[in-house]
Motif scaffolding. Structure first.
Motif, mmCIF file in Angstrom:
data_model
loop_
_atom_site.group_PDB
_atom_site.id
_atom_site.type_symbol
_atom_site.label_atom_id
_atom_site.label_comp_id
_atom_site.label_asym_id
_atom_site.label_seq_id
_atom_site.Cartn_x
_atom_site.Cartn_y
_atom_site.Cartn_z
ATOM 1 N N LEU A 96 0.844 -1.189 0.000
ATOM 2 C CA LEU A 96 0.000 0.000 0.000
ATOM 3 C C LEU A 96 0.881 1.242 0.000
ATOM 4 C CD1 LEU A 96 -2.672 -0.984 2.695
ATOM 5 C CD2 LEU A 96 -2.867 -1.187 0.212
ATOM 6 N N ASP A 97 0.651 2.125 -0.954
ATOM 7 C CA ASP A 97 1.411 3.371 -1.010
ATOM 8 C C ASP A 97 1.210 4.162 0.282
ATOM 9 O OD1 ASP A 97 2.322 2.823 -3.543
ATOM 10 O OD2 ASP A 97 0.700 3.913 -4.547
ATOM 11 N N GLY A 98 2.313 4.630 0.844
ATOM 12 C CA GLY A 98 2.242 5.434 2.049
ATOM 13 C C GLY A 98 2.096 4.630 3.329
ATOM 14 N N THR A 99 1.873 3.335 3.210
ATOM 15 C CA THR A 99 1.675 2.484 4.384
ATOM 16 C C THR A 99 2.687 1.360 4.442
ATOM 17 O OG1 THR A 99 -0.701 2.945 4.368
ATOM 18 C CG2 THR A 99 0.023 1.025 5.610
ATOM 19 N N GLY A 100 2.970 0.754 3.292
ATOM 20 C CA GLY A 100 3.924 -0.350 3.251
ATOM 21 C C GLY A 100 3.224 -1.679 3.058
ATOM 22 N N LEU A 130 -5.532 -0.096 8.371
ATOM 23 C CA LEU A 130 -4.306 0.686 8.255
ATOM 24 C C LEU A 130 -4.580 2.042 7.636
ATOM 25 C CD1 LEU A 130 -1.580 -1.887 7.163
ATOM 26 C CD2 LEU A 130 -1.416 -0.282 9.065
ATOM 27 N N ARG A 131 -5.415 2.063 6.603
ATOM 28 C CA ARG A 131 -5.738 3.334 5.953
ATOM 29 C C ARG A 131 -6.488 4.269 6.904
ATOM 30 N NH1 ARG A 131 -7.761 0.339 1.252
ATOM 31 N NH2 ARG A 131 -6.273 0.429 -0.463
ATOM 32 N N GLU A 132 -7.452 3.732 7.617
ATOM 33 C CA GLU A 132 -8.331 4.560 8.433
ATOM 34 C C GLU A 132 -7.718 4.960 9.770
ATOM 35 O OE1 GLU A 132 -11.848 2.251 8.814
ATOM 36 O OE2 GLU A 132 -12.239 2.197 6.642
ATOM 37 N N LEU A 133 -6.975 4.026 10.398
ATOM 38 C CA LEU A 133 -6.484 4.258 11.750
ATOM 39 C C LEU A 133 -4.971 4.325 11.846
ATOM 40 C CD1 LEU A 133 -8.913 1.843 13.655
ATOM 41 C CD2 LEU A 133 -9.185 4.295 13.223
ATOM 42 N N GLY A 134 -4.286 3.937 10.769
ATOM 43 C CA GLY A 134 -2.833 4.000 10.782
ATOM 44 C C GLY A 134 -2.146 2.850 11.488
ATOM 45 N N GLY A 135 -2.907 1.828 11.892
ATOM 46 C CA GLY A 135 -2.317 0.672 12.570
ATOM 47 C C GLY A 135 -3.217 -0.538 12.441
#
Length: 259
Positions: free
Chosen positions: A70-74, A103-108
């Protein structure tokens, strides 16, 4: 290996290992393409590896390993097992989609994944005399804080994660503590306890033991642990001897850093 593309910059690869009917292989390919098309433009490099070994000694022989970048996430990765190949595919791809969305919504990924899934692949029974180190992997350790290493471990669905501790410069290892729902940190040479993490990380009061390969294998057998983190008596670097699902062992060693 089958490589499929359905639009520019979209790379989906499906690998089939073992004995599978052609219909199940096609199902895996179709479901993988459907998933990646729904994940959005920031998803690419999706992979699905579906394995069904000849050994029927385990109750969930079909194993699906799915991952996506995922771009920006890994990278995000899931490895789960089920009774049939189609069940394993649906389980792994559905879980992967849910974790990508979180991951997109909460960052983890969330701490619920600290607990071992009941669909984790099972270890095949193998007599001690037949066990061998069948895979040796050398890795360049990423420099991470323990908290970063834990979050990376969860995103990649690992039981443990070997890394270079940004706080002390030592080789370190974090791993899940399934019975507690938290994590444990072990450093190669010292038991310095720094604390201050926002995650439930218990720091070991002891450094990793210095073990010869035969001693590490014996400890792995005696304890029935999934892995043994230890330091090499020669170079002092941390390494991990771990159990493979086929009943054999694997060994992870760090790449020597240039002086």
């Amino acid at each position: 290996m089958t490589r499929l593309r359905n639009r520019p910059a979209l790379d989906v690869r499906v690998e089939i290992r073992g004995e599978l009917p052609r219909e199940d292989a096609e199902y895996a390919r179709d479901r993988s393409l459907a998933l990646i098309s729904h994940l959005g433009p920031d998803a690419h490099a999706a992979r699905l590896r579906l394995t069904r070994p000849r050994d029927r000694s385990v109750t969930r022989p079909a194993v699906a390993q799915a991952s996506v970048e995922l771009d920006g996430t890994g990278p995000v990765r899931v490895e789960l097992a089920a009774v049939t190949a189609r069940e394993a595919v649906d389980l792994a791809l559905g879980t992967l989609a849910g974790r990508a969305a979180r991951l997109r919504e909460l960052g983890g990924i969330g701490l619920a994944t600290a607990f071992e899934s009941s669909y984790r692949p099972q270890y095949a029974p193998r007599p001690l005399a037949e066990r061998r180190v069948v895979r040796r992997k050398s890795v360049r350790l990423a420099r991470r804080t323990p908290e970063q290493a834990v979050r990376e471990m969860l995103a990649l669905d690992y039981r443990f994660h070997l890394f270079s501790d940004a706080l002390t410069g030592q080789d370190g290892l974090v791993h899940r503590r399934p019975a507690h729902g938290g994590f444990r940190l072990v450093r190669a040479h010292s038991a310095v306890r720094l604390g201050g993490s926002g995650l439930p990380i218990a720091e070991s009061p002891h450094p990793a033991p210095r073990l010869e390969p035969s001693e590490a294998a014996r400890q792995l057998w005696l304890t029935c642990w999934p892995f043994v983190f230890h330091t090499d008596p020669g170079d002092g670097r941390g390494r991990v001897l771990y159990r493979r699902y086929d009943g054999h062992y694997g060994l992870i060693t760090p790449v020597a850093e240039p002086r």
